[in-house]
Design an enzyme around this catalytic site. Structure first.
Site, PDB file in Angstrom:
ATOM      1  N   ARG A 215      81.241 -14.190 -53.937  1.00  0.00           N
ATOM      2  CA  ARG A 215      80.549 -15.619 -54.406  1.00  0.00           C
ATOM      3  C   ARG A 215      80.696 -16.157 -53.010  1.00  0.00           C
ATOM      4  NH1 ARG A 215      80.797 -14.844 -60.147  1.00  0.00           N
ATOM      5  NH2 ARG A 215      80.373 -12.679 -60.513  1.00  0.00           N
ATOM      6  N   GLU A 217      81.151 -19.165 -52.487  1.00  0.00           N
ATOM      7  CA  GLU A 217      81.466 -20.534 -53.069  1.00  0.00           C
ATOM      8  C   GLU A 217      81.453 -21.587 -51.973  1.00  0.00           C
ATOM      9  OE1 GLU A 217      81.806 -21.415 -56.222  1.00  0.00           O
ATOM     10  OE2 GLU A 217      82.017 -19.221 -57.059  1.00  0.00           O
ATOM     11  N   ARG A 223      90.237 -22.119 -58.528  1.00  0.00           N
ATOM     12  CA  ARG A 223      90.121 -21.136 -59.544  1.00  0.00           C
ATOM     13  C   ARG A 223      88.916 -20.116 -58.955  1.00  0.00           C
ATOM     14  NH1 ARG A 223      87.738 -25.559 -61.405  1.00  0.00           N
ATOM     15  NH2 ARG A 223      85.670 -25.128 -62.252  1.00  0.00           N
ATOM     16  N   HIS A 224      88.538 -20.447 -57.748  1.00  0.00           N
ATOM     17  CA  HIS A 224      87.421 -19.669 -56.893  1.00  0.00           C
ATOM     18  C   HIS A 224      87.636 -19.059 -55.821  1.00  0.00           C
ATOM     19  CE1 HIS A 224      84.828 -22.227 -59.782  1.00  0.00           C
ATOM     20  NE2 HIS A 224      84.390 -20.924 -60.156  1.00  0.00           N
ATOM     21  N   GLU A 363      88.513 -19.944 -68.293  1.00  0.00           N
ATOM     22  CA  GLU A 363      87.621 -18.748 -68.531  1.00  0.00           C
ATOM     23  C   GLU A 363      88.038 -17.452 -68.020  1.00  0.00           C
ATOM     24  OE1 GLU A 363      83.404 -19.144 -67.066  1.00  0.00           O
ATOM     25  OE2 GLU A 363      83.503 -17.151 -66.925  1.00  0.00           O
ATOM     26  N   SER A 366      83.943 -12.714 -69.361  1.00  0.00           N
ATOM     27  CA  SER A 366      82.463 -12.971 -69.682  1.00  0.00           C
ATOM     28  C   SER A 366      81.867 -11.740 -70.266  1.00  0.00           C
ATOM     29  CB  SER A 366      81.603 -13.327 -68.779  1.00  0.00           C
ATOM     30  OG  SER A 366      81.737 -15.020 -68.588  1.00  0.00           O
ATOM     31  N   ARG A 414      92.297 -13.553 -61.385  1.00  0.00           N
ATOM     32  CA  ARG A 414      92.247 -14.762 -62.412  1.00  0.00           C
ATOM     33  C   ARG A 414      93.162 -14.558 -63.488  1.00  0.00           C
ATOM     34  NH1 ARG A 414      87.050 -18.380 -64.208  1.00  0.00           N
ATOM     35  NH2 ARG A 414      86.945 -19.053 -62.177  1.00  0.00           N
TER      36      ARG A 414
END
Lengths: 456, 456
Positions: A215, A217, A223-224, A363, A366, A414
């Site tokens: 990603r 980001e 958290r990323h 989170e 997913s 995570r």
């Protein structure tokens, strides 16, 4: 003489052995020198008493932290008052008779045993700081999370496949995708193995994959990260989308059960708390969660299309208080907040048969049921503003018969971050990549280049 | 009623069951229709006799290959003359009582059961052609190769870690590297996890990693692809570089032993021949191999710095004839042909303590001992024309004490190709990427873009 591991030394009291490792610490008591030696199995105390061999005496004086040595000597019971209950080898010591340096070390920039450097410094010195016992333990936990994920799914007759990273288009939409110069063409780094795992349901019914996902980001958060290890599963012939949540619960609980079994030492060292295995994960709809948050905090986010980070923390608090659960499923996210392949709820078509599993305020996983009907899927791709022809390859899987299916995915880093209560996901990433760092800080490494760019 | 797997049907003779799957073939015999139904466990014969329910009669007429159905009915013993010995469920059939379509399929572009399309066509239709039993079997073999690699090394107390793909520089040299636009900076796709696995030896002593690796191969060959699954291991505290070869032999033989145990069905289906487990892999120096090739063929390549593809084939023939071995280690490649981190032979410094393992005519595994001395490594980086500061991060692992170490690596796809005798490594790659293809042919997918470029 064959090398033995340090953890085996207590079995060799009174005998000569050879051990190898890194010098952890050196303590001089007058002429006698005590070394702690570290190998992959543990730490041993070495006692060096200077003898006739002046070369060895000189060597013993020179040796310092992180030198790599091979040692021969006798394993002795320690005197009663010297026994160290905290150490697995704390009842023995090795009287050094022979000493060989396998590699020297330069003086350390800081103490890696009692590490109190900042996170950026810890990452600047990653190859060194990874040797710290607690940092090492983080990645033994991560190894177990990933291998447990594989083991549990394999036992459920799920086939592992290798998902490609180079993809022809930004499959999940959004701008957070890395571009690759691919010969004369454009290519991108996979944001997830989503489309491939769905294709593979058409082949093996149930699949999983462990893959690096990317990603781009554009901001720094705790958290990323730009590259992480995605653990993904997808299963066909589901009877209902709730079967996916059941699988998530089985897999999650299985991972913690394996951690308890196989990583007890690391869990103790890191003072991590295992979730209660007897609590079923509660499930609530996103709209209900928003109402509960309103009641608890007075803040009205009930018309927001998603939960924000503060909402996630609050609803996890609620789950802990009400159900004694570290986990909670939030279900039925709005159609607009989910990707094109997500199945809408037939009873409430504004919402999807999708879920997030939150863990300790964040989170984690997913998932949901996907659209398996070819015509519906095409219609949704167009509705999301994408060109059908860009999805021709993926669509073959549906054109030629796809059963009802769904799946889930999460980042190993995570999960480890949340389990260990780490402040930053970078601590749970061996070699974290973000907009400022690939191993070294990019501003340092590529300063010439940036200057060149500015001059243009 | 709960779904059972097709492989379980013989246990339910005389009972009603529910099964699900894809329609493999349809054969009409007057009014009676025979379907072969395929699920992840096998193939079952369904018999449909039209009854009073006209809806089901009509449905049964419409159903064709790759439709996804759920069927309820009674499992019956087949009449003696109808028993199919070749099929695991060949003694039973299912008399259809209820039929439900879970997903339709459009007419197939070609028969995927009796597949005789060209490789480009097979790849154009990969999501569909992967459903062919023999193609599926290739990837069940590959799954086992990878999981067996992990299992064997884990049992040897080797720690698995996740190696990053985004790297700050082209670590192994050469131009065959993909460039990524990384925010304001340059980054590349890893050509191997080499530098990271060496760093990790400083942490866990022995490590392995399964990672996607990338080579920007500017030509199309039958043995190269742009993204493949690298199986890599690295081990510290080795007593000699030959320990690495011993480990390669243990791992390779272990993989074939697991294949025999766990993939017997697929091996039979693909008519693959397992290597003889009782033959030790012969070892010869590269210069000796060149002499043997000269003697056997009259072609003099003895001053070449490496073996060419024809040489590899010839020396494998020799190994087969002389030692009945499908494998042969070629050792002592010249210093110039190996990367900067390779250790030179102290007795013959023009040559390295490195090896290739050839398998059935092709290089499969590369490995060797590395330079663990910090000063030697720096000297070599400079000698190879690289800048020390570009390797600062990696060099920390050596600056602060690295034991003698070495390792090896290979591509899972290439091992599967050689084992199954496939003509092209793309056949052993689920979603092969090359200069002409990422899933679809790039010339078709990105024709607009190419035109744009030419106009510039």
């Amino acid at each position: 003489m064959e090398r033995i591991l340090i953890s085996e030394t207590p079995k060799f009291i009174g005998q000569k052995v050879k051990i190898c490792g890194w010098v952890d610490t050196v303590r001089s008591h007058g002429k006698i020198v005590f070394f702690d030696l570290r190998d992959r199995s543990g730490i041993a105390q070495l006692v060096f008493v200077p003898g006739k061999d002046q070369d060895i005496n000189d060597l013993a004086k020179k040796i310092n932290s992180e030198w790599v040595v091979e040692v021969e000597g006798q394993v002795n019971q320690r005197p009663a008052k010297m026994i160290n209950e905290k150490l697995a080898t704390g009842q023995v010591e090795l009287l050094v008779e022979n000493l060989k340096v396998l590699a020297e070390s330069e003086p350390l920039p800081f103490d890696i045993k009692d590490l109190n450097a900042s996170l950026p410094t810890i990452l600047d010195y990653r190859p060194l700081t990874l040797r710290n016992e607690k940092i090492k333990a983080i990645f033994k936990i991560e190894e177990e999370v990933i291998s447990s994920f594989r083991k549990i799914l394999s036992e459920m007759d799920v086939t592992e496949f290798q998902s490609p990273s180079i993809i022809p288009l930004a499959s999940e939409g959004g701008s957070e995708v890395f571009h690759i110069d691919y010969f004369d063409y454009d290519a991108y780094l996979a944001q997830s193995p989503q489309l491939y795992k769905q294709i593979m349901v058409g082949v093996f019914e149930r699949v999983f994959t462990v893959s690096q996902v990317y990603r781009s980001e554009p901001s720094i958060t705790t958290r990323h990260i730009c590259e992480f290890t995605g653990l993904d599963a997808e299963m066909g012939f589901i009877k209902s989308w709730e079967e996916i949540m059941d699988t998530v619960e089985i897999v999650t609980k299985g991972i913690f059960s394996d951690l308890q079994k196989n990583r007890a030492k690391e869990i103790e060292l890191l003072e991590a708390k295992l979730p209660n295995p007897n609590v079923s994960f509660p499930k609530i709809k996103m709209r209900e969660a928003q109402k509960i948050i309103l009641e608890r905090t007075g803040k009205d986010n009930t018309s927001e299309p998603d939960l924000g980070p503060e909402d996630e923390k609050e609803i996890c608090k609620y789950a802990k208080e009400k159900f004694d659960s570290d986990f909670i499923f939030i279900t039925h996210y709005p159609v607009k907040k989910r990707p094109f392949y997500t199945l809408a709820d037939p009873n409430d078509p504004e919402y999807t048969l999708s879920f997030d599993l939150l863990y300790n305020g964040l989170e984690l996983i997913s998932g949901g049921q996907r659209i398996n009907d070819y015509k519906n899927l095409i219609a949704n791709i167009e509705k999301w503003g994408n060109k059908i022809e860009n999805f021709d390859f993926y669509l073959q899987a549906f054109k030629y018969g796809m059963p009802p299916e769904g799946g889930f995915g999460f980042g190993a880093e995570r999960m480890v971050k949340q389990f260990l209560g780490l402040a930053n996901v970078r601590e749970a990433t061996i070699f974290p990549r973000d907009m400022e760092r690939i191993d070294q800080r990019l501003s340092l490494l590529q300063s010439d280049k940036k200057k060149d760019k500015k001059e243009i």
